[in-house]
Design a protein around this motif. Structure first.
Motif, mmCIF file in Angstrom:
data_model
loop_
_atom_site.group_PDB
_atom_site.id
_atom_site.type_symbol
_atom_site.label_atom_id
_atom_site.label_comp_id
_atom_site.label_asym_id
_atom_site.label_seq_id
_atom_site.Cartn_x
_atom_site.Cartn_y
_atom_site.Cartn_z
ATOM 1 N N GLN A 50 9.814 2.779 14.069
ATOM 2 C CA GLN A 50 9.134 3.295 12.871
ATOM 3 C C GLN A 50 8.160 4.404 13.239
ATOM 4 O O GLN A 50 8.045 5.405 12.529
ATOM 5 N N GLU A 53 10.165 7.505 13.944
ATOM 6 C CA GLU A 53 10.657 8.045 12.675
ATOM 7 C C GLU A 53 9.538 8.761 11.918
ATOM 8 O O GLU A 53 9.743 9.842 11.352
ATOM 9 N N GLY A 54 8.346 8.171 11.924
ATOM 10 C CA GLY A 54 7.211 8.782 11.251
ATOM 11 C C GLY A 54 6.771 10.077 11.906
ATOM 12 O O GLY A 54 6.489 11.072 11.226
ATOM 13 N N TRP A 80 6.474 10.501 3.795
ATOM 14 C CA TRP A 80 7.331 9.532 4.472
ATOM 15 C C TRP A 80 6.878 9.334 5.913
ATOM 16 O O TRP A 80 6.893 8.215 6.437
ATOM 17 N N HIS A 84 5.886 5.716 7.465
ATOM 18 C CA HIS A 84 6.589 5.121 8.604
ATOM 19 C C HIS A 84 5.662 4.940 9.807
ATOM 20 O O HIS A 84 5.761 3.938 10.520
ATOM 21 N N GLY A 88 4.847 1.376 11.263
ATOM 22 C CA GLY A 88 5.192 1.130 12.658
ATOM 23 C C GLY A 88 4.033 0.574 13.462
ATOM 24 O O GLY A 88 4.199 -0.359 14.260
ATOM 25 N N SER A 116 10.135 -2.787 5.659
ATOM 26 C CA SER A 116 10.777 -1.772 6.480
ATOM 27 C C SER A 116 12.234 -1.578 6.088
ATOM 28 O O SER A 116 12.719 -0.439 6.014
ATOM 29 N N ALA A 119 12.287 0.310 2.783
ATOM 30 C CA ALA A 119 11.889 1.710 2.989
ATOM 31 C C ALA A 119 13.011 2.502 3.653
ATOM 32 O O ALA A 119 13.279 3.644 3.276
ATOM 33 N N ASN A 120 13.678 1.899 4.629
ATOM 34 C CA ASN A 120 14.762 2.618 5.303
ATOM 35 C C ASN A 120 16.002 2.734 4.434
ATOM 36 O O ASN A 120 16.782 3.665 4.606
ATOM 37 N N SER A 131 18.537 5.049 10.060
ATOM 38 C CA SER A 131 18.103 4.069 9.062
ATOM 39 C C SER A 131 18.904 2.774 9.161
ATOM 40 O O SER A 131 18.351 1.684 9.039
#
Length: 155
Positions: A50, A53-54, A80, A84, A88, A116, A119-120, A131
């Motif tokens: 996460q 990804e963030g 986003w 994330h 995370g 999570s 969100a994904n 994702s």
């Protein structure tokens, strides 16, 4: 006369090899401890995913496959990214809590893994493979945190 003990030629190693080996335990507490460790490690992995990804969403918004308007939830990649990243960090902290044996961390872990996964799912248009991997890790976390515990029966 026959001797039943070890002979000098056998030595201690041969006697050890002849004994049956037990690699697992049938003790429910040992199994529960294994699932807790697995869940904690998976949560730490999920938190790291996460965070990555963030950070990608914050620093390289052009990395994703569609524009932010093509997402299920129309939010900028900066928004986003922060979501994330914060998720995370919290999942990572809860993962260490699970590893330390904190009871609150199990409940928080299930809730965060559900959040999570949702969100994904909403973020899936931006980077589908990533994702899906994160959603699979979410499912593994939920399963590990909820399996191996005795069921509560209604009275």
């Amino acid at each position: 006369m026959t001797e039943t003990g070890r002979t000098p030629a056998m030595g201690a190693q041969a006697a050890y090899i002849m004994e049956p080996q037990h690699y697992g335990s049938d003790d429910p507490d040992d199994r529960k401890s294994g699932w807790i460790s697995f869940a904690g490690i998976m949560m730490i992995l999920l938190g790291a995913f996460q965070i990555i990804e963030g950070l990608v969403a914050l620093f390289r918004p052009d990395y994703y496959l569609v524009g932010s308007r093509g997402l299920v939830v129309s939010l900028s990649y900066t928004g986003w990214g922060w979501f994330h990243l914060i998720l995370g960090i919290v999942v990572l902290a809860a993962g260490f809590g699970v590893m330390a044996g904190a009871a609150w961390a199990r409940v928080v872990g299930v809730v965060l893994a559900l959040l999570s996964a949702i969100a994904n799912l909403a973020f899936i248009a931006a980077y589908p493979l990533w994702s899906i991997v994160v959603i699979l890790v979410d499912c593994a976390v939920i399963w590990a945190l909820t399996s191996g515990y005795p069921r509560v029966r209604a009275v």
